[in-house]
Design an enzyme around this catalytic site. Structure first.
Site, PDB file in Angstrom:
ATOM      1  N   ARG A 125       1.151  -1.420  -0.272  1.00 59.05           N
ATOM      2  CA  ARG A 125       0.203   0.039  -0.030  1.00 59.05           C
ATOM      3  C   ARG A 125       0.328   1.324  -0.330  1.00 59.05           C
ATOM      4  NH1 ARG A 125      -3.728  -2.690  -1.588  1.00 59.05           N
ATOM      5  NH2 ARG A 125      -5.117  -3.226  -0.603  1.00 59.05           N
ATOM      6  N   HIS A 152      -1.460   0.429 -10.067  1.00 55.75           N
ATOM      7  CA  HIS A 152      -2.428  -1.016  -9.472  1.00 55.75           C
ATOM      8  C   HIS A 152      -2.643  -2.745  -9.610  1.00 55.75           C
ATOM      9  CE1 HIS A 152      -3.999  -1.095  -4.947  1.00 55.75           C
ATOM     10  NE2 HIS A 152      -4.076  -2.288  -4.944  1.00 55.75           N
TER      11      HIS A 152
HETATM   12  P1  NAP Z   1      -1.226 -11.288   5.121  1.00 55.34           P
HETATM   13  O1  NAP Z   1      -1.838 -12.584   5.101  1.00 55.34           O
HETATM   14  O2  NAP Z   1      -2.433 -10.595   6.441  1.00 55.34           O
HETATM   15  O3  NAP Z   1      -0.377 -10.712   5.506  1.00 55.34           O
HETATM   16  C1  NAP Z   1       0.800 -10.158   6.098  1.00 55.34           C
HETATM   17  C2  NAP Z   1       1.783 -10.373   6.981  1.00 55.34           C
HETATM   18  O4  NAP Z   1       2.435  -8.803   7.302  1.00 55.34           O
HETATM   19  C3  NAP Z   1       2.237 -11.088   7.686  1.00 55.34           C
HETATM   20  O5  NAP Z   1       3.341 -11.811   7.830  1.00 55.34           O
HETATM   21  C4  NAP Z   1       2.908  -9.897   9.116  1.00 55.34           C
HETATM   22  O6  NAP Z   1       2.788 -10.644  10.013  1.00 55.34           O
HETATM   23  C5  NAP Z   1       3.069  -9.175   8.058  1.00 55.34           C
HETATM   24  N1  NAP Z   1       2.924  -7.764   9.615  1.00 55.34           N
HETATM   25  C6  NAP Z   1       1.766  -7.032   8.979  1.00 55.34           C
HETATM   26  N2  NAP Z   1       1.781  -6.337   9.987  1.00 55.34           N
HETATM   27  C7  NAP Z   1       3.654  -6.051  10.081  1.00 55.34           C
HETATM   28  C8  NAP Z   1       4.535  -5.832  11.354  1.00 55.34           C
HETATM   29  N3  NAP Z   1       3.463  -4.655  12.041  1.00 55.34           N
HETATM   30  N4  NAP Z   1       5.316  -5.653  11.113  1.00 55.34           N
HETATM   31  C9  NAP Z   1       6.355  -6.586  10.623  1.00 55.34           C
HETATM   32  N5  NAP Z   1       5.689  -8.023   9.484  1.00 55.34           N
HETATM   33  C10 NAP Z   1       4.271  -7.155   9.786  1.00 55.34           C
HETATM   34  O7  NAP Z   1      -2.085 -10.530   4.186  1.00 55.34           O
HETATM   35  P2  NAP Z   1      -2.093 -10.937   2.709  1.00 55.34           P
HETATM   36  O8  NAP Z   1      -2.923 -11.073   2.248  1.00 55.34           O
HETATM   37  O9  NAP Z   1      -0.178 -11.368   2.575  1.00 55.34           O
HETATM   38  O10 NAP Z   1      -1.518  -9.006   1.650  1.00 55.34           O
HETATM   39  C11 NAP Z   1      -0.809  -8.357   2.390  1.00 55.34           C
HETATM   40  C12 NAP Z   1      -0.942  -6.896   1.924  1.00 55.34           C
HETATM   41  O11 NAP Z   1      -0.544  -7.231  -0.213  1.00 55.34           O
HETATM   42  C13 NAP Z   1      -2.563  -6.677   1.842  1.00 55.34           C
HETATM   43  O12 NAP Z   1      -2.651  -6.410   3.237  1.00 55.34           O
HETATM   44  C14 NAP Z   1      -2.626  -5.777   0.830  1.00 55.34           C
HETATM   45  O13 NAP Z   1      -2.888  -4.403   1.484  1.00 55.34           O
HETATM   46  C15 NAP Z   1      -1.910  -5.511  -0.494  1.00 55.34           C
HETATM   47  N6  NAP Z   1      -2.171  -6.362  -1.654  1.00 55.34           N
HETATM   48  C16 NAP Z   1      -1.990  -5.377  -2.287  1.00 55.34           C
HETATM   49  C17 NAP Z   1      -1.921  -5.869  -4.302  1.00 55.34           C
HETATM   50  C18 NAP Z   1      -2.053  -5.705  -5.252  1.00 55.34           C
HETATM   51  O14 NAP Z   1      -2.550  -5.670  -6.169  1.00 55.34           O
HETATM   52  N7  NAP Z   1      -1.495  -3.993  -5.386  1.00 55.34           N
HETATM   53  C19 NAP Z   1      -3.313  -6.716  -4.240  1.00 55.34           C
HETATM   54  C20 NAP Z   1      -3.440  -7.701  -2.910  1.00 55.34           C
HETATM   55  C21 NAP Z   1      -3.388  -6.858  -2.016  1.00 55.34           C
HETATM   56  P3  NAP Z   1       3.043 -11.906  10.394  1.00 55.34           P
HETATM   57  O15 NAP Z   1       2.774 -13.520   9.735  1.00 55.34           O
HETATM   58  O16 NAP Z   1       3.506 -11.567  12.163  1.00 55.34           O
HETATM   59  O17 NAP Z   1       1.067 -11.658  11.566  1.00 55.34           O
END
Ligand code: NAP
Length: 315
Positions: free
Chosen positions: A230, A278
């Protein structure tokens, strides 16, 4: 008679229509999907679950029996900001197809940087015929920040393609073949060793602006950065300063503070920045609606709400 599930969205007309084309058919066997504005008073009062895509919070609040909302997006920072903490539980979209698509994008843009494509593109513009030393994938460390559904899939795909891969998360993690770091010290350590840094963590109170001047000082000289998470996680001013100083070599940005990126934004014209609109992992309506149908069907059968967002953590 089928239970009515409201669909609440203030997204663009095109996006809303795309969902209206697929959701009713995908949920045919479990529920009747109805746009919020078409609900009768009785249906509005009875709804326990709703499907949401950039909903107007007032419309969500107008469903008093709501237990949970199924988001059609993976990122839920806006829902977390808009819906009260004691409101309905928020279930984000977790689609294995999206993890595949994102890991493909991470691999593609990592290869773009690994094989020096931005540099050769610039050379072509100036008609310069000059080769540069070719590094092997195993000589490059890719640091994936965020090891969730998308980050873990991307890290493993990079590993399969021969890269040395490190990952960073909030809690401690073990992923085979990946050097895992966590916490504040872990952030400095992973930035310090990575040639390419991939941002894939959610936008939360903790991650907003996290990759700013201080964090960028920990980066290896000449490292490159990919932001597929993001916009507000990365401080754009600090990034431009680091690129201008040559501390960072290139940035591939798919997400921004304001989208679409305003015409006047300096990132558009920066020769060390690749701007993407995006597109790294869009929600795929067909696979996503099947997942939504499965979640809602199971809820109606068993009363089980799918894993929902931890409102304190923000993801
Ligand atoms: P997720 O399964 O919730 O995983 C989030 C990861 O980030 C987890 O490993 C979490 O740690 C880590 N994290 C969160 N807060 C943190 C912090 N303060 N310090 C260190 N690590 C932290 O999310 P996801 O499904 O992989 O998606 C990630 C993000 O990708 C979404 O939130 C979205 O914003 C973005 N996204 C972008 C697109 C695009 O087209 N550009 C598409 C889809 C998603 P833990 O494992 O310890 O919980």
């Amino acid at each position: 008679m089928k239970t009515v599930v409201p669909f609440i969205s203030a997204a663009s007309d095109g996006e809303r229509q795309a969902w209206r084309d697929v959701l009713p058919a995908a949920l045919e066997e479990v529920a009747e999907v109805k746009p919020f504005e078409a609900l009768t008073e009785e249906e509005r009062l009875a709804a326990k679950v709703a499907i949401v895509a950039n909903p107007d919070p007032a419309e969500v609040a107008a469903l008093p029996a709501l237990v949970w909302v199924q988001s059609l997006w993976a990122g839920v920072e806006r829902l977390c900001a808009d819906l009260p903490e004691n409101g309905p539980r928020i279930v984000r979209l977790t689609d294995p197809q999206m993890a595949e698509t994102m890991s493909e994008a991470v691999l593609a843009w990592t290869l773009y940087l690994h094989r020096d494509m931005p540099r050769y593109r610039l050379q072509q513009e100036k008609k310069i015929w000059q080769d540069h030393v070719l590094k092997l994938p195993q000589e490059r460390t890719i640091g994936v920040l965020g090891l969730g559904k998308l980050g873990a899939a991307a890290a493993l795909r990079l590993k399969t393609n021969g890269f040395d891969v490190a990952g960073w998360s909030r809690s401690e993690k073990v992923l085979e073949g990946i050097s895992c770091f966590h916490g504040e010290d872990g952030l400095a350590a992973i930035l310090n060793r990575s040639d390419i840094i991939v941002l894939l963590m959610p936008l939360t109170v903790e991650t907003k602006g996290l990759i700013g001047e201080k964090a960028l000082q920990h980066c290896k000289k000449g490292a490159a950065l990919i932001n597929f998470a993001r916009g507000p996680i990365l401080d754009a001013k600090a990034l431009i300063a680091a690129l201008d100083r040559g501390d960072l070599s290139h940035a591939v940005l798919d997400v921004f503070n304001e989208e679409p990126l305003p015409q006047s934004d300096p990132l558009w014209g920066h020769e060390s920045v690749t701007v993407l609109p995006h597109i790294s992992a869009p929600t795929i309506t067909t696979t996503a609606s099947r997942i939504v149908a499965r979640n809602i069907g199971r809820y109606f059968e068993t009363g089980t709400v799918p894993e929902s967002v931890d409102r304190k953590r923000g993801y």
